[in-house]
Design a protein around this motif. Structure first.
Motif, PDB file in Angstrom:
ATOM      1  N   GLU A 215       0.847  -1.208   0.000  1.00  0.00           N
ATOM      2  CA  GLU A 215       0.000   0.000   0.000  1.00  0.00           C
ATOM      3  C   GLU A 215       0.873   1.245   0.000  1.00  0.00           C
ATOM      4  OE1 GLU A 215      -2.606   2.838  -0.150  1.00  0.00           O
ATOM      5  OE2 GLU A 215      -3.120   0.731  -0.500  1.00  0.00           O
ATOM      6  N   ILE A 216       0.588   2.168  -0.912  1.00  0.00           N
ATOM      7  CA  ILE A 216       1.421   3.361  -1.073  1.00  0.00           C
ATOM      8  C   ILE A 216       1.025   4.495  -0.129  1.00  0.00           C
ATOM      9  CG2 ILE A 216       0.002   4.353  -2.917  1.00  0.00           C
ATOM     10  CD1 ILE A 216       2.639   5.275  -4.254  1.00  0.00           C
ATOM     11  N   ASN A 217      -0.263   4.601   0.209  1.00  0.00           N
ATOM     12  CA  ASN A 217      -0.755   5.686   1.058  1.00  0.00           C
ATOM     13  C   ASN A 217      -0.332   5.436   2.509  1.00  0.00           C
ATOM     14  OD1 ASN A 217      -2.222   7.454   2.645  1.00  0.00           O
ATOM     15  ND2 ASN A 217      -4.177   7.088   1.626  1.00  0.00           N
ATOM     16  N   PRO A 218       0.468   6.311   3.103  1.00  0.00           N
ATOM     17  CA  PRO A 218       0.951   6.068   4.474  1.00  0.00           C
ATOM     18  C   PRO A 218      -0.167   5.905   5.502  1.00  0.00           C
ATOM     19  CG  PRO A 218       2.194   7.849   3.437  1.00  0.00           C
ATOM     20  CD  PRO A 218       1.040   7.543   2.533  1.00  0.00           C
ATOM     21  N   GLN A 219      -1.257   6.671   5.348  1.00  0.00           N
ATOM     22  CA  GLN A 219      -2.351   6.559   6.304  1.00  0.00           C
ATOM     23  C   GLN A 219      -3.071   5.218   6.186  1.00  0.00           C
ATOM     24  OE1 GLN A 219      -4.464  10.230   5.400  1.00  0.00           O
ATOM     25  NE2 GLN A 219      -3.669  11.171   7.266  1.00  0.00           N
ATOM     26  N   SER A 220      -3.350   4.796   4.939  1.00  0.00           N
ATOM     27  CA  SER A 220      -3.969   3.491   4.725  1.00  0.00           C
ATOM     28  C   SER A 220      -3.050   2.383   5.212  1.00  0.00           C
ATOM     29  CB  SER A 220      -4.304   3.291   3.244  1.00  0.00           C
ATOM     30  OG  SER A 220      -5.290   4.196   2.822  1.00  0.00           O
ATOM     31  N   TYR A 221      -1.747   2.535   4.949  1.00  0.00           N
ATOM     32  CA  TYR A 221      -0.775   1.540   5.392  1.00  0.00           C
ATOM     33  C   TYR A 221      -0.781   1.411   6.919  1.00  0.00           C
ATOM     34  CZ  TYR A 221       3.757  -0.607   6.414  1.00  0.00           C
ATOM     35  OH  TYR A 221       4.758  -1.405   6.901  1.00  0.00           O
ATOM     36  N   GLY A 222      -0.897   2.539   7.611  1.00  0.00           N
ATOM     37  CA  GLY A 222      -0.952   2.507   9.071  1.00  0.00           C
ATOM     38  C   GLY A 222      -2.127   1.689   9.570  1.00  0.00           C
ATOM     39  N   TYR A 223      -3.295   1.887   8.936  1.00  0.00           N
ATOM     40  CA  TYR A 223      -4.470   1.108   9.339  1.00  0.00           C
ATOM     41  C   TYR A 223      -4.358  -0.347   8.882  1.00  0.00           C
ATOM     42  CZ  TYR A 223      -6.930   5.151  11.158  1.00  0.00           C
ATOM     43  OH  TYR A 223      -7.288   6.228  11.911  1.00  0.00           O
ATOM     44  N   LEU A 224      -3.702  -0.588   7.756  1.00  0.00           N
ATOM     45  CA  LEU A 224      -3.444  -1.956   7.323  1.00  0.00           C
ATOM     46  C   LEU A 224      -2.674  -2.708   8.409  1.00  0.00           C
ATOM     47  CD1 LEU A 224      -3.266  -4.284   5.229  1.00  0.00           C
ATOM     48  CD2 LEU A 224      -1.256  -3.116   4.273  1.00  0.00           C
ATOM     49  N   LYS A 225      -1.618  -2.077   8.937  1.00  0.00           N
ATOM     50  CA  LYS A 225      -0.819  -2.706   9.990  1.00  0.00           C
ATOM     51  C   LYS A 225      -1.678  -2.959  11.236  1.00  0.00           C
ATOM     52  CE  LYS A 225       3.304  -2.867  10.330  1.00  0.00           C
ATOM     53  NZ  LYS A 225       4.260  -4.001  10.220  1.00  0.00           N
ATOM     54  N   GLU A 226      -2.505  -1.969  11.594  1.00  0.00           N
ATOM     55  CA  GLU A 226      -3.367  -2.142  12.768  1.00  0.00           C
ATOM     56  C   GLU A 226      -4.372  -3.272  12.565  1.00  0.00           C
ATOM     57  OE1 GLU A 226      -4.767   0.988  15.316  1.00  0.00           O
ATOM     58  OE2 GLU A 226      -3.912   2.495  13.959  1.00  0.00           O
ATOM     59  N   ASN A 227      -4.919  -3.375  11.346  1.00  0.00           N
ATOM     60  CA  ASN A 227      -5.937  -4.391  11.080  1.00  0.00           C
ATOM     61  C   ASN A 227      -5.331  -5.794  11.019  1.00  0.00           C
ATOM     62  OD1 ASN A 227      -8.087  -2.587  11.053  1.00  0.00           O
ATOM     63  ND2 ASN A 227      -7.767  -2.069   8.902  1.00  0.00           N
ATOM     64  N   ILE A 228      -4.105  -5.890  10.578  1.00  0.00           N
ATOM     65  CA  ILE A 228      -3.405  -7.176  10.613  1.00  0.00           C
ATOM     66  C   ILE A 228      -3.310  -7.661  12.058  1.00  0.00           C
ATOM     67  CG2 ILE A 228      -1.162  -8.296  10.258  1.00  0.00           C
ATOM     68  CD1 ILE A 228      -0.831  -6.393   7.806  1.00  0.00           C
ATOM     69  N   ALA A 229      -2.934  -6.751  12.953  1.00  0.00           N
ATOM     70  CA  ALA A 229      -2.825  -7.107  14.375  1.00  0.00           C
ATOM     71  C   ALA A 229      -4.197  -7.353  14.994  1.00  0.00           C
ATOM     72  CB  ALA A 229      -2.096  -5.998  15.131  1.00  0.00           C
ATOM     73  N   LEU A 230      -5.173  -6.514  14.646  1.00  0.00           N
ATOM     74  CA  LEU A 230      -6.521  -6.618  15.211  1.00  0.00           C
ATOM     75  C   LEU A 230      -7.155  -7.972  14.890  1.00  0.00           C
ATOM     76  CD1 LEU A 230      -8.434  -4.702  16.783  1.00  0.00           C
ATOM     77  CD2 LEU A 230      -9.369  -3.984  14.585  1.00  0.00           C
ATOM     78  N   ASN A 231      -6.858  -8.489  13.686  1.00  0.00           N
ATOM     79  CA  ASN A 231      -7.422  -9.764  13.254  1.00  0.00           C
ATOM     80  C   ASN A 231      -6.492 -10.951  13.508  1.00  0.00           C
ATOM     81  OD1 ASN A 231     -10.136  -9.210  11.653  1.00  0.00           O
ATOM     82  ND2 ASN A 231      -8.728  -7.519  11.180  1.00  0.00           N
TER      83      ASN A 231
END
Length: 337
Positions: A215-231
């Protein structure tokens, strides 16, 4: 408008749960049993549902006195203003996202207050003003509330996001579900991962060996990392922040997801190069003029494969949703070998 879908009774509960999790079940109206040569449940929905014919429900039965936005505001605004009220909105977690006609801008707070009456479990109303920029960032105005970050549950997965910073589309739930059923024990590259729209359902349900999510968008990438951990799928997903043209690996994937639209074809060479030498499957998304469905995306895949010295077998072509007047968001599944 009281939209609904009719589902054979044996499948209805599964569909109801999916609609509830995606926020598209209309909680104001009751589910009705219909017997037309076969027993159906008529499930009230807030928008058109892919894979089903959406119809207008006759003799709708409501749980409470607030039957609609129009009913709440009927005695407070003019007939012309009443006609311009929004007919639909999205519920993302505990946030309502609504588009309001600019000609009734002066009613925006009244509309927001009415929506919160209809959905007491929500606490924030945000006005959608479109998208902008390379990262297709949402332009949104907070009307009521001060919390724009939420967690949305969908198809057994959790997605954390800020609705003013990243997009979240509920219009492709069928495609997400489809992707969540494939890829067991495979290595998958998700080239436009966003906050994990496809990566998370695949990791949670399909249990692939590995997903490389870019993911290129830093903000989306930040939530991607959080969602990986959340799930709890850190052992499956490797997240990368940057341009797919630079970060997509070569020769490692059994399957490649290309879930972006507009300029996806510019990345086809990278997508094909990511597949293992013996080949694999690409899920290619594109926005296509109606007159070119599905000829243009198929031709683009075939040309890119030919350039790489590969052969193509088209496995499936699907419409996802209307993107704009005369333009469709489509997906082509292709085996490259």
């Amino acid at each position: 408008m009281n939209k609904c879908i009719r589902v054979p009774i044996q499948y209805a509960e599964k569909v109801r749960i999916e609609l509830a999790e995606s926020g598209r079940l209309d909680l104001k109206r009751k589910i009705k049993l219909i017997d037309i040569n076969q027993r159906f449940l008529e499930i009230p929905v807030t928008e058109d549902i892919e894979g089903f014919e959406t119809i207008l429900q006759e003799d709708a039965e409501f749980y409470n006195k607030w039957q609609s936005l129009e009913d709440i505001l009927r005695d407070k605004i003019s007939p012309d203003e009443l006609k311009k009220l929004p007919s639909g909105w999205q519920i993302i977690g505990d946030i309502i996202v609504v588009t309001i006609d600019p000609t009734i801008d002066h009613l925006k707070l009244m509309i927001a207050e009415a929506l919160l009456k209809m959905y007491p479990s929500c606490n924030t109303v945000v006005r959608d003003l479109g998208i902008c920029g390379q990262f297709r960032l949402p332009k949104r105005e907070v009307l009521i509330g001060n919390n724009t970050e939420t967690i949305n549950k969908e198809h057994g997965c959790l997605f954390k996001l800020d609705v003013t910073k990243v997009m979240f589309s509920k219009g492709n739930l069928h495609e997400k579900k489809l992707m969540s059923n494939i890829g067991n024990d495979e290595t998958i590259v998700d080239m436009f991962a966003g906050i994990g729209y496809f990566t998370i359902p695949m990791a949670v349900h399909a249990k692939p060996e590995k997903i490389i999510a870019i993911e290129i968008n830093p903000q989306s990438y930040g939530y991607l990392k959080e969602n990986i951990a959340l799930n709890k799928v850190e052992h499956i997903v490797e997240a990368r922040n940057g341009d797919c043209a630079e970060l997509t690996p070569k020769g490692v994937a059994d399957r490649v997801l290309m879930g972006y639209v507009n300029t996806t074809h510019h990345y086809l060479d990278s997508g094909i190069a990511a597949l293992k030498p013996e080949g694999g499957i690409i899920h290619y998304h594109e926005t296509t003029p109606e007159s070119l469905i599905f000829s243009r995306p198929v031709e683009r895949i075939e040309n890119a494969a030919l350039k790489a010295g590969k052969k193509v077998e088209i496995l499936d072509c699907r419409k996802i949703k209307k993107y704009s007047p005369g333009v469709w968001h489509v997906v082509v599944d292709a085996r490259i070998c």
